[in-house]
Design an enzyme around this catalytic site. Structure first.
Site: not given
Ligand code: UD1
Ligand code: MG
Length: 461
Positions: A13, A427
């Site tokens: 099951r 940056a």
């Protein structure tokens, strides 16, 4: 003591290719939990344990998932002719001078304390673990000397062999029992399969014991959840919740504040200091330790993590194999992968991923960055969008950043690379060679302004 664990059943099951007893409760297979409980029971009783696991369906898979536990004895039951037949297969490995405890691989929540008490109550006789159920359908009923539920046990009658009066009895057999081993051997050899299921019932040893004037007692378990078995995914889900509730309760007892004890999942070991707060929806796996004052926001996943005191983990963070200091702030949406080590007061912001990297005290990567295979010095700031390019397509390379470095936004550090203490990287730089200390390094195209340039105009149709 001898401990037999029955685990030969198929578990149809469950509708799964995996053997039933290997399905997990809280991240660990049911059988592994029962084996742990077996060892703990022997320990509580001050005895050694000879553990025999009876396997059948999926025998190889079950056996191989415990290959490292060499103290376990596996025996194969083929074909499966009933619970009595199953225990019989284990008898060659059992010592006659100590009692035998029978457990079930699909009854994972039974407590060692309960089993130790059962062993204690058995004395030299047989003792059954029983439970009172409002709906006893399907279980073996306990037939006692007195109809008022007192006295010795006369027999266990299986549902399919029971008459109407017997079916009304609500005290049922959990299947777990203790028996004197020498006698058990004798009783099992005498079992018959003349019953409704054509099986050799272990439960028939009760009648045999009575014939031999051996006392049969039963102890009723106080918490029925301990006796629940798993035959379906629905029952597995139910037991998972029962187990998680137990864990949540022990966290509360330890002083943790849980936003909702019904919305936490611990699939391993979680230890908490004082004044820990855990918001809803968090999952803890492996071994996690949260020191005093740690705050875990909603929907975080933490696996094998150590977290220092007063650290705050904001919502939706995912940490795996990380060591985190005190007063760290991380997330929301932070990701720490194996080998991430954050010293005290480090800040890791949203969409920052850290792997196999050590960030020293006070270092920050607050937005959108990948830090892999790196050492980052104290107080160094990694700007938004910075990528540590650690992989050349074949090998991984390391980056070494000193203290007080400032990495400008949207930089790429192509490893292997060293950045000296106090350096500033402009940056948008793509850094492909070492950067000297305390200087500004910029590695990007200069901005140019083109004089006399005209924006194109749309042609008339
Ligand atoms: C058994 C008990 C019943 C009890 C119930 C509790 C017997 C005859 N009946 O019934 O009194 O109320 O458990 O759940 O014992 N197994 C094997 N080999 C076999 C048969 C079973 O290893 O040949 C294992 C199964 O994998 C399972 C356990 O034994 O883990 C129990 O078997 P199951 O068929 O579920 O027993 P029940 O009929 O429910
Ligand atoms: Mg059966």
């Amino acid at each position: 003591m001898n401990i037999v664990i029955l685990a030969a059943g198929q578990g149809k099951r469950m509708r799964s290719a995996r053997p039933k007893v290997l399905h997990p409760i809280a991240g660990k297979s049911m059988l592994a939990r029962v084996i742990e409980t077996a060892r703990e029971t022997a320990h509580l009783c001050g005895s050694g344990a000879r553990i025999v696991v009876v396997v059948g369906h999926g025998a190889e898979e079950v056996r191989s998932s415990f290959a490292s536990q060499t103290d376990l004895q596996f025996v194969e039951q083929q074909p499966q002719l009933g619970t009595g037949h199953a225990v019989l297969q284990a008898m060659p490995w059992m010592a006659d001078d100590v009692p035998t405890l029978v457990l079930y691989g699909d009854v994972p929540l039974v407590r060692a304390q309960t089993l130790a008490a059962l062993l204690d109550s058995a004395g030299d006789g047989v003792s059954l673990l029983t439970v009172n159920l409002a709906d006893p359908t399907g279980y073996g009923r306990i037939i006692r000397e007195s109809i008022h539920g007192g006295g010795e046990v006369h027999a266990i009658v299986e549902e399919r062999d029971a008459n109407d009066a017997q079916r009304r009895i609500t005290e049922v057999n959990t299947g777990i029992l203790v028996a004197p081993t020498g006698r058990l051997r004798h009783w099992l050899a005498g079992l018959s399969n003349q019953n409704a299921q054509g099986e050799y019932y272990l439960t028939d040893i009760v009648a045999a014991a009575r014939r031999d004037h051996v006392q049969v007692t039963a102890s009723v378990v106080a918490d029925p959840d301990e006796t629940l078995g798993v035959n379906s995914k629905a029952q597995l889900a139910h037991l998972e919740r029962v187990f998680q509730q137990r864990t949540a309760q022990s966290l509360l007892d330890a002083g943790a504040t849980l936003a909702d004890p019904a919305r936490i999942d611990v699939r391993g070991t979680l230890t908490v200091g004082a004044d820990v707060f855990i918001d809803v929806g968090c999952v803890f796996e492996g071994t996690v330790a949260l020191a005093d004052g740690v705050h875990v926001g909603p929907y975080c996943v933490l696996r094998d993590v150590v977290v220092g005191s007063d650290t705050v983990i904001h919502a939706f963070s995912h940490f795996d194999g990380a060591h985190i200091g005190a007063d760290v702030i991380a997330g929301p949406f932070a990701r720490l992968r194996p080998g991430a080590r954050l010293d005290d007061a480090v800040h890791i912001g949203n969409f920052v991923e850290v792997k196999a990297s050590h960030l020293e005290r006070g270092a920050k990567a607050n937005h959108l960055a990948y830090v892999g295979d790196a050492h980052v010095g104290a107080r160094t700031n990694i700007g938004a969008g910075t990528i540590f390019a650690n992989y050349d397509g074949a090998n991984k390379h390391r980056s070494e950043l000193g203290a007080d470095v400032h990495v400008g936004s949207n930089s790429v550090l192509v490893a292997p690379v060293r950045v000296g203490e106090g350096a500033t990287i402009g940056a948008g730089s793509t850094v492909t060679r070492d950067v000297p200390a305390r200087k500004l390094t910029v590695a990007r195209a200069r901005a140019v302004t083109v004089e006399g340039w005209n924006r194109p105009e749309k042609k008339p149709r």
